[in-house]
Design a protein around this motif. Structure first.
Motif, PDB file in Angstrom:
ATOM      1  N   LEU A  14       0.832  -1.199   0.000  1.00 19.35           N
ATOM      2  CA  LEU A  14       0.000   0.000   0.000  1.00 19.35           C
ATOM      3  C   LEU A  14       0.870   1.254   0.000  1.00 19.35           C
ATOM      4  CD1 LEU A  14      -2.745  -0.873   2.647  1.00 19.35           C
ATOM      5  CD2 LEU A  14      -2.928  -1.011   0.156  1.00 19.35           C
ATOM      6  N   ASP A  15       0.552   2.182  -0.909  1.00 17.37           N
ATOM      7  CA  ASP A  15       1.213   3.487  -0.915  1.00 17.37           C
ATOM      8  C   ASP A  15       0.632   4.395   0.160  1.00 17.37           C
ATOM      9  OD1 ASP A  15       3.116   3.210  -2.960  1.00 17.37           O
ATOM     10  OD2 ASP A  15       1.577   3.443  -4.477  1.00 17.37           O
ATOM     11  N   CYS A  16      -0.678   4.341   0.311  1.00 21.93           N
ATOM     12  CA  CYS A  16      -1.350   5.234   1.257  1.00 21.93           C
ATOM     13  C   CYS A  16      -2.172   4.406   2.235  1.00 21.93           C
ATOM     14  CB  CYS A  16      -2.249   6.231   0.529  1.00 21.93           C
ATOM     15  SG  CYS A  16      -3.567   5.462  -0.435  1.00 21.93           S
ATOM     16  N   LEU A  17      -2.468   5.008   3.357  1.00 22.60           N
ATOM     17  CA  LEU A  17      -3.230   4.314   4.392  1.00 22.60           C
ATOM     18  C   LEU A  17      -4.251   5.285   4.981  1.00 22.60           C
ATOM     19  CD1 LEU A  17      -3.191   1.470   5.632  1.00 22.60           C
ATOM     20  CD2 LEU A  17      -1.862   2.424   7.514  1.00 22.60           C
ATOM     21  N   PRO A  18      -5.308   5.566   4.244  1.00 23.14           N
ATOM     22  CA  PRO A  18      -6.297   6.546   4.716  1.00 23.14           C
ATOM     23  C   PRO A  18      -7.179   5.967   5.814  1.00 23.14           C
ATOM     24  CG  PRO A  18      -7.029   5.546   2.676  1.00 23.14           C
ATOM     25  CD  PRO A  18      -5.648   5.011   2.931  1.00 23.14           C
ATOM     26  N   ALA A  19      -7.976   6.838   6.411  1.00 21.32           N
ATOM     27  CA  ALA A  19      -8.936   6.400   7.419  1.00 21.32           C
ATOM     28  C   ALA A  19      -9.902   5.392   6.797  1.00 21.32           C
ATOM     29  CB  ALA A  19      -9.704   7.601   7.966  1.00 21.32           C
ATOM     30  N   GLY A  20     -10.282   4.407   7.567  1.00 21.82           N
ATOM     31  CA  GLY A  20     -11.205   3.404   7.056  1.00 21.82           C
ATOM     32  C   GLY A  20     -10.534   2.178   6.487  1.00 21.82           C
ATOM     33  N   SER A  21      -9.201   2.133   6.508  1.00 15.69           N
ATOM     34  CA  SER A  21      -8.485   0.994   5.943  1.00 15.69           C
ATOM     35  C   SER A  21      -8.432  -0.193   6.901  1.00 15.69           C
ATOM     36  CB  SER A  21      -7.066   1.397   5.566  1.00 15.69           C
ATOM     37  OG  SER A  21      -6.374   1.899   6.688  1.00 15.69           O
ATOM     38  N   GLU A  22      -8.974  -0.009   8.126  1.00 16.62           N
ATOM     39  CA  GLU A  22      -8.930  -1.087   9.110  1.00 16.62           C
ATOM     40  C   GLU A  22      -9.651  -2.334   8.604  1.00 16.62           C
ATOM     41  OE1 GLU A  22      -9.934   1.942   9.714  1.00 16.62           O
ATOM     42  OE2 GLU A  22      -8.479   2.796  11.125  1.00 16.62           O
ATOM     43  N   GLN A  23     -10.719  -2.130   7.833  1.00 11.78           N
ATOM     44  CA  GLN A  23     -11.468  -3.284   7.325  1.00 11.78           C
ATOM     45  C   GLN A  23     -10.617  -4.094   6.358  1.00 11.78           C
ATOM     46  OE1 GLN A  23     -15.153  -2.369   5.331  1.00 11.78           O
ATOM     47  NE2 GLN A  23     -15.874  -4.490   5.400  1.00 11.78           N
ATOM     48  N   LEU A  24      -9.829  -3.399   5.533  1.00 14.58           N
ATOM     49  CA  LEU A  24      -8.936  -4.106   4.622  1.00 14.58           C
ATOM     50  C   LEU A  24      -7.944  -4.960   5.413  1.00 14.58           C
ATOM     51  CD1 LEU A  24      -7.515  -4.742   1.916  1.00 14.58           C
ATOM     52  CD2 LEU A  24      -6.184  -2.659   2.262  1.00 14.58           C
ATOM     53  N   LEU A  25      -7.382  -4.388   6.464  1.00 11.36           N
ATOM     54  CA  LEU A  25      -6.399  -5.130   7.245  1.00 11.36           C
ATOM     55  C   LEU A  25      -7.024  -6.366   7.887  1.00 11.36           C
ATOM     56  CD1 LEU A  25      -4.480  -2.195   8.998  1.00 11.36           C
ATOM     57  CD2 LEU A  25      -4.063  -3.250   6.763  1.00 11.36           C
ATOM     58  N   GLU A  26      -8.254  -6.223   8.365  1.00 15.98           N
ATOM     59  CA  GLU A  26      -8.941  -7.362   8.969  1.00 15.98           C
ATOM     60  C   GLU A  26      -9.208  -8.450   7.935  1.00 15.98           C
ATOM     61  OE1 GLU A  26     -12.444  -5.858  10.773  1.00 15.98           O
ATOM     62  OE2 GLU A  26     -11.387  -4.738  12.349  1.00 15.98           O
ATOM     63  N   GLU A  27      -9.680  -8.039   6.755  1.00 20.11           N
ATOM     64  CA  GLU A  27      -9.975  -9.018   5.712  1.00 20.11           C
ATOM     65  C   GLU A  27      -8.696  -9.659   5.178  1.00 20.11           C
ATOM     66  OE1 GLU A  27     -13.041 -10.124   4.386  1.00 20.11           O
ATOM     67  OE2 GLU A  27     -13.642  -9.210   6.289  1.00 20.11           O
ATOM     68  N   ALA A  28      -7.643  -8.864   5.058  1.00 15.97           N
ATOM     69  CA  ALA A  28      -6.366  -9.413   4.586  1.00 15.97           C
ATOM     70  C   ALA A  28      -5.865 -10.486   5.545  1.00 15.97           C
ATOM     71  CB  ALA A  28      -5.340  -8.300   4.439  1.00 15.97           C
ATOM     72  N   ALA A  29      -5.942 -10.214   6.845  1.00 12.56           N
ATOM     73  CA  ALA A  29      -5.520 -11.208   7.833  1.00 12.56           C
ATOM     74  C   ALA A  29      -6.378 -12.456   7.744  1.00 12.56           C
ATOM     75  CB  ALA A  29      -5.581 -10.609   9.229  1.00 12.56           C
ATOM     76  N   PHE A  64      -7.829 -13.660   5.132  1.00 16.84           N
ATOM     77  CA  PHE A  64      -7.499 -14.423   3.925  1.00 16.84           C
ATOM     78  C   PHE A  64      -5.996 -14.687   3.795  1.00 16.84           C
ATOM     79  CE2 PHE A  64     -11.655 -12.599   2.736  1.00 16.84           C
ATOM     80  CZ  PHE A  64     -12.293 -13.758   2.324  1.00 16.84           C
ATOM     81  N   SER A  65      -5.279 -14.572   4.908  1.00 16.79           N
ATOM     82  CA  SER A  65      -3.839 -14.900   4.945  1.00 16.79           C
ATOM     83  C   SER A  65      -3.037 -14.109   3.914  1.00 16.79           C
ATOM     84  CB  SER A  65      -3.635 -16.406   4.730  1.00 16.79           C
ATOM     85  OG  SER A  65      -4.287 -17.150   5.727  1.00 16.79           O
ATOM     86  N   THR A  66      -3.388 -12.842   3.772  1.00 21.15           N
ATOM     87  CA  THR A  66      -2.677 -11.946   2.859  1.00 21.15           C
ATOM     88  C   THR A  66      -1.939 -10.893   3.676  1.00 21.15           C
ATOM     89  OG1 THR A  66      -4.313 -12.249   1.097  1.00 21.15           O
ATOM     90  CG2 THR A  66      -2.928 -10.276   0.985  1.00 21.15           C
ATOM     91  N   GLY A  67      -0.636 -10.780   3.485  1.00 25.01           N
ATOM     92  CA  GLY A  67       0.134  -9.773   4.198  1.00 25.01           C
ATOM     93  C   GLY A  67      -0.134  -8.381   3.666  1.00 25.01           C
ATOM     94  N   VAL A  68       0.152  -7.386   4.459  1.00 26.98           N
ATOM     95  CA  VAL A  68      -0.006  -5.986   4.044  1.00 26.98           C
ATOM     96  C   VAL A  68       1.233  -5.214   4.478  1.00 26.98           C
ATOM     97  CG1 VAL A  68      -1.365  -3.864   4.197  1.00 26.98           C
ATOM     98  CG2 VAL A  68      -2.525  -6.095   4.251  1.00 26.98           C
ATOM     99  N   VAL A  69       1.853  -4.500   3.523  1.00 27.44           N
ATOM    100  CA  VAL A  69       3.011  -3.657   3.800  1.00 27.44           C
ATOM    101  C   VAL A  69       2.701  -2.243   3.350  1.00 27.44           C
ATOM    102  CG1 VAL A  69       5.475  -3.274   3.388  1.00 27.44           C
ATOM    103  CG2 VAL A  69       4.571  -5.608   3.446  1.00 27.44           C
ATOM    104  N   HIS A  70       2.938  -1.255   4.226  1.00 23.90           N
ATOM    105  CA  HIS A  70       2.704   0.145   3.894  1.00 23.90           C
ATOM    106  C   HIS A  70       4.042   0.837   3.732  1.00 23.90           C
ATOM    107  CE1 HIS A  70       1.711   4.422   5.372  1.00 23.90           C
ATOM    108  NE2 HIS A  70       1.423   4.344   4.092  1.00 23.90           N
ATOM    109  N   TRP A  71       4.228   1.468   2.574  1.00 23.23           N
ATOM    110  CA  TRP A  71       5.461   2.230   2.350  1.00 23.23           C
ATOM    111  C   TRP A  71       5.267   3.220   1.211  1.00 23.23           C
ATOM    112  CZ3 TRP A  71      10.436   1.391  -0.659  1.00 23.23           C
ATOM    113  CH2 TRP A  71      11.469   2.192  -0.133  1.00 23.23           C
ATOM    114  N   GLN A  72       5.621   4.474   1.473  1.00 25.70           N
ATOM    115  CA  GLN A  72       5.547   5.520   0.460  1.00 25.70           C
ATOM    116  C   GLN A  72       6.919   5.893  -0.079  1.00 25.70           C
ATOM    117  OE1 GLN A  72       3.283   8.282   3.060  1.00 25.70           O
ATOM    118  NE2 GLN A  72       1.698   8.258   1.456  1.00 25.70           N
ATOM    119  N   GLY A  73       7.954   5.237   0.412  1.00 27.67           N
ATOM    120  CA  GLY A  73       9.290   5.512  -0.088  1.00 27.67           C
ATOM    121  C   GLY A  73      10.194   6.209   0.905  1.00 27.67           C
ATOM    122  N   ALA A  74       9.633   6.680   2.011  1.00 23.64           N
ATOM    123  CA  ALA A  74      10.422   7.346   3.048  1.00 23.64           C
ATOM    124  C   ALA A  74      10.445   6.480   4.296  1.00 23.64           C
ATOM    125  CB  ALA A  74       9.845   8.711   3.366  1.00 23.64           C
ATOM    126  N   GLY A  75      11.549   6.512   5.030  1.00 25.43           N
ATOM    127  CA  GLY A  75      11.649   5.694   6.221  1.00 25.43           C
ATOM    128  C   GLY A  75      11.718   4.218   5.869  1.00 25.43           C
TER     129      GLY A  75
END
Length: 225
Positions: free
Chosen positions: A148-163, A165-176
């Motif tokens: 994910l490039d961005c992580l706006p409000a309301g993305s909690e549902q995606l994280l729950e569904e990803a977990a 369905f055994s799908t990992g989630v990585v957030h990174w915009q290129g900094a840090g």
């Protein structure tokens, strides 16, 4: 064969984070189009099989039924055709791609093995909504994650569904440093199934730059007879 595709440094950073900070020994990272989806693959190439295929001008192995028959044959040991089930004899009687099998009189010997092992498939998404999961068709064949490039409000549902369905989630915009929001889940070995083998063949075709159908083949497409 042409040179293998490679991924840029950003993709390397993301997959390293998803895999706990370290790639498997000998792993390669390629960004390819597989099944109509742009995906970053972490895989380990079977160098010996790759050289064998290059030397024998081996053709792609995309027939699910043929792969099922090949899995019943030992590698490098001739087997009498008469020992095979009728369905498998009929499949081999139709021929096979170059480099897959060797036949001498009434003996048949399997030459082909898996060309690589996929350790992770990462798909980059511009959205943090549930639709991000709709373009993740690889979970039955390899561990997978969403970048994910961005992580706006309301993305909690995606994280729950990803977990779920055994799908990992990585957030990174290129900094840090990339942030692993949902850990990548291990997957039971599916390489011993015809569908799992066919997935590795499709990944191999794309990563090795061999132009053809695997880039557009749907995982739901029925096998040819």
């Amino acid at each position: 064969m042409s040179e293998f595709a490679s991924a840029d440094e950003r993709a390397w950073r993301v997959v390293e984070a998803a895999l706990g900070g370290k790639l498997p020994s000998g792993a390669r990272v390629s960004e390819v189009a597989l099944w109509g989806v742009r995906v970053v693959l972490v895989y380990r190439l079977d160098e010996a099989e790759h050289r064998r295929r290059a030397a024998s001008n081996a053709e792609p192995l995309n027939d699910l039924w043929l792969l099922d028959t090949l899995l019943k044959l030992p590698v490098g040991r001739p087997v009498p055709l008469a020992m095979l089930e009728g369905r498998d004899r009929r499949r081999l009687s139709k021929g096979w791609p170059a480099g897959a099998v060797e036949q001498r009189a009434d003996m048949v010997e399997r030459a082909a093995t898996l060309p690589l092992w996929v350790d992770l498939a990462v798909v980059r998404s511009e959205t943090a909504g549930l639709e991000a999961l709709h373009v993740m068709p690889f979970g039955a064949y390899a561990p997978q994650a969403i970048w994910l490039d961005c992580l706006p409000a309301g993305s909690e549902q995606l994280l729950e569904e990803a977990a779920h369905f055994s799908t990992g989630v990585v957030h990174w915009q290129g900094a840090g440093e990339p942030q692993v929001l949902v850990p990548v889940q291990p997957l039971a070995d599916v390489a011993g199934t015809a569908a799992g083998w066919r997935f590795t063949e499709h990944a191999y075709e794309q990563a090795s730059g061999r132009v053809g159908g695997p880039g557009e083949v749907s995982p739901l497409r029925p096998p040819t007879a």
